[in-house]
Design a protein around this motif. Sequence first.
Motif, short mmCIF file in Angstrom:
data_model
loop_
_atom_site.label_atom_id
_atom_site.label_comp_id
_atom_site.label_asym_id
_atom_site.label_seq_id
_atom_site.Cartn_x
_atom_site.Cartn_y
_atom_site.Cartn_z
N ALA A 109 0.80 -1.13 -0.01
CA ALA A 109 0.01 -0.24 -0.20
C ALA A 109 0.72 1.20 -0.07
O ALA A 109 1.93 1.28 0.53
N ALA A 110 0.51 2.32 -0.75
CA ALA A 110 1.38 3.66 -0.90
C ALA A 110 1.11 4.04 0.36
O ALA A 110 2.17 4.75 0.96
N PHE A 111 0.07 3.98 1.10
CA PHE A 111 -0.16 4.53 2.50
C PHE A 111 -0.43 3.27 3.36
O PHE A 111 -1.69 3.29 3.34
N PRO A 112 0.32 2.81 4.23
CA PRO A 112 -0.06 1.65 4.94
C PRO A 112 -0.94 1.84 6.03
O PRO A 112 -0.90 3.02 6.42
N PRO A 113 -2.09 0.97 6.41
CA PRO A 113 -2.84 1.47 7.33
C PRO A 113 -2.03 1.23 8.76
O PRO A 113 -1.19 0.73 9.06
N VAL A 114 -2.66 2.16 9.44
CA VAL A 114 -2.00 2.48 10.91
C VAL A 114 -3.41 2.52 11.68
O VAL A 114 -4.51 2.89 11.47
N ALA A 115 -3.23 2.30 13.28
CA ALA A 115 -4.34 2.70 14.06
C ALA A 115 -3.95 3.55 15.23
O ALA A 115 -2.69 3.73 15.34
N VAL A 116 -4.83 4.16 15.81
CA VAL A 116 -4.50 5.07 16.88
C VAL A 116 -4.09 4.38 17.84
O VAL A 116 -3.18 4.90 18.55
N GLY A 117 -4.28 3.05 18.10
CA GLY A 117 -3.84 2.00 19.05
C GLY A 117 -4.16 2.32 20.47
O GLY A 117 -3.37 1.73 21.26
N GLU A 118 -5.27 2.73 20.76
CA GLU A 118 -5.82 2.72 22.17
C GLU A 118 -7.31 2.19 22.27
O GLU A 118 -7.70 2.36 21.10
N GLU A 119 -7.68 1.90 23.02
CA GLU A 119 -9.12 1.19 23.29
C GLU A 119 -9.86 2.48 23.48
O GLU A 119 -10.08 3.18 24.62
N ILE A 120 -10.71 2.75 22.38
CA ILE A 120 -11.70 3.93 22.14
C ILE A 120 -12.85 3.15 22.02
O ILE A 120 -13.11 2.49 20.79
N ASP A 121 -13.91 3.51 22.64
CA ASP A 121 -15.39 3.15 22.54
C ASP A 121 -15.85 3.44 21.13
O ASP A 121 -15.98 4.77 21.09
N PRO A 122 -16.20 2.79 20.22
CA PRO A 122 -16.77 3.27 19.08
C PRO A 122 -17.98 4.15 19.06
O PRO A 122 -18.09 5.21 18.21
N GLU A 123 -18.91 3.77 20.26
CA GLU A 123 -20.11 4.77 20.05
C GLU A 123 -19.54 6.13 20.82
O GLU A 123 -20.34 7.19 20.56
N GLN A 124 -18.65 5.95 21.66
CA GLN A 124 -18.16 7.46 22.09
C GLN A 124 -17.50 8.16 20.82
O GLN A 124 -17.80 9.43 20.98
N PHE A 125 -16.72 7.51 20.25
CA PHE A 125 -15.99 8.14 18.87
C PHE A 125 -17.22 8.79 17.97
O PHE A 125 -17.00 9.96 17.42
N LEU A 126 -18.32 7.96 17.89
CA LEU A 126 -19.37 8.33 17.13
C LEU A 126 -19.94 9.62 17.54
O LEU A 126 -20.23 10.77 16.98
N THR A 127 -20.11 9.88 19.00
CA THR A 127 -20.71 11.07 19.41
C THR A 127 -19.73 12.47 19.37
O THR A 127 -20.16 13.29 19.07
N GLU A 128 -18.50 11.89 19.34
CA GLU A 128 -17.64 13.00 19.12
C GLU A 128 -17.54 13.53 17.70
O GLU A 128 -17.61 14.63 17.28
N LEU A 129 -17.56 12.35 16.73
CA LEU A 129 -17.56 12.98 15.51
C LEU A 129 -18.89 13.43 14.79
O LEU A 129 -18.85 14.44 14.36
N ALA A 130 -19.99 13.09 15.16
CA ALA A 130 -21.35 13.53 15.07
C ALA A 130 -21.30 14.85 15.51
O ALA A 130 -21.72 15.83 14.81
#
Length: 245
Positions: free
Chosen positions: A151-172
């Motif tokens: 991949a030209a831009f290899p995948p990476v992760a934030v690397g910490e346990e973040i609740d996806p539902e919490q992240f959705l509230t932040e993003l929304a």
Amino acid sequence: MSSSASWPDGYGRIIRDTCDSTNAEAARLAPTLSQPTWVLAHHQTGGRGRQGREWASPKGNFAATLAMRPTGNAGWAALRSFMIANALFEALALHVRRTRLSLKWPNDVLLDNGKVAGILLESASKGDQIDWLCIGVGVNLSHTPGGIRDAAFPPVAVGEEIDPEQFLTELAGFYATEESILMSLGFEPIREKWLRNAARLGEVITARTQDAEHTGQFKTVDDGGRLILDTADGEIRIAAADVYF
């Protein structure tokens, strides 16, 4: 980091444990929705990115789609790729240093120059008017997808346990702010915000369209979201391409 984000007014929320893809689920639901609605799945069995590319979605990562009925034509609706990119940048900046993040035209977020998030817009229209728009978002929160080679831009992760539902509230919440800006002030302040965080602005990049490859200085994006390159053959504007640097 902890977050005190609250759910934005005027937006719905649907949580699925599993679905094929949040974009597909949102498209199925779109005709029945009475307000812009986020659809989140804790696991996708058929996640996809641009041009039908597979998007791996291990549990613990983030997969969600905003289904909405924007006013205006397809070009106006497409500007929301910049709005969701700005919102993603701010949501991720709650969890990592801002200086590690950048926005790659047309629809990726980079973390330390690796791909941490992708955006996929899909729509249906009647004539020139958009009937509904689905804004799909995938973010590698906890896990870096495996099995992706060269991949030209290899995948990476934030690397910490973040609740996806919490992240959705932040993003929304951040996205709702972008919509308010668009409605009251137009696209220009959104464009300016995106450019402040753009990857390789002012540098030489390569854009590959379906028909050609163009290399030149990344000057800016215009008021329609097109990439402007200063090439050896003069200035060109590109509506869609894969970008490399």
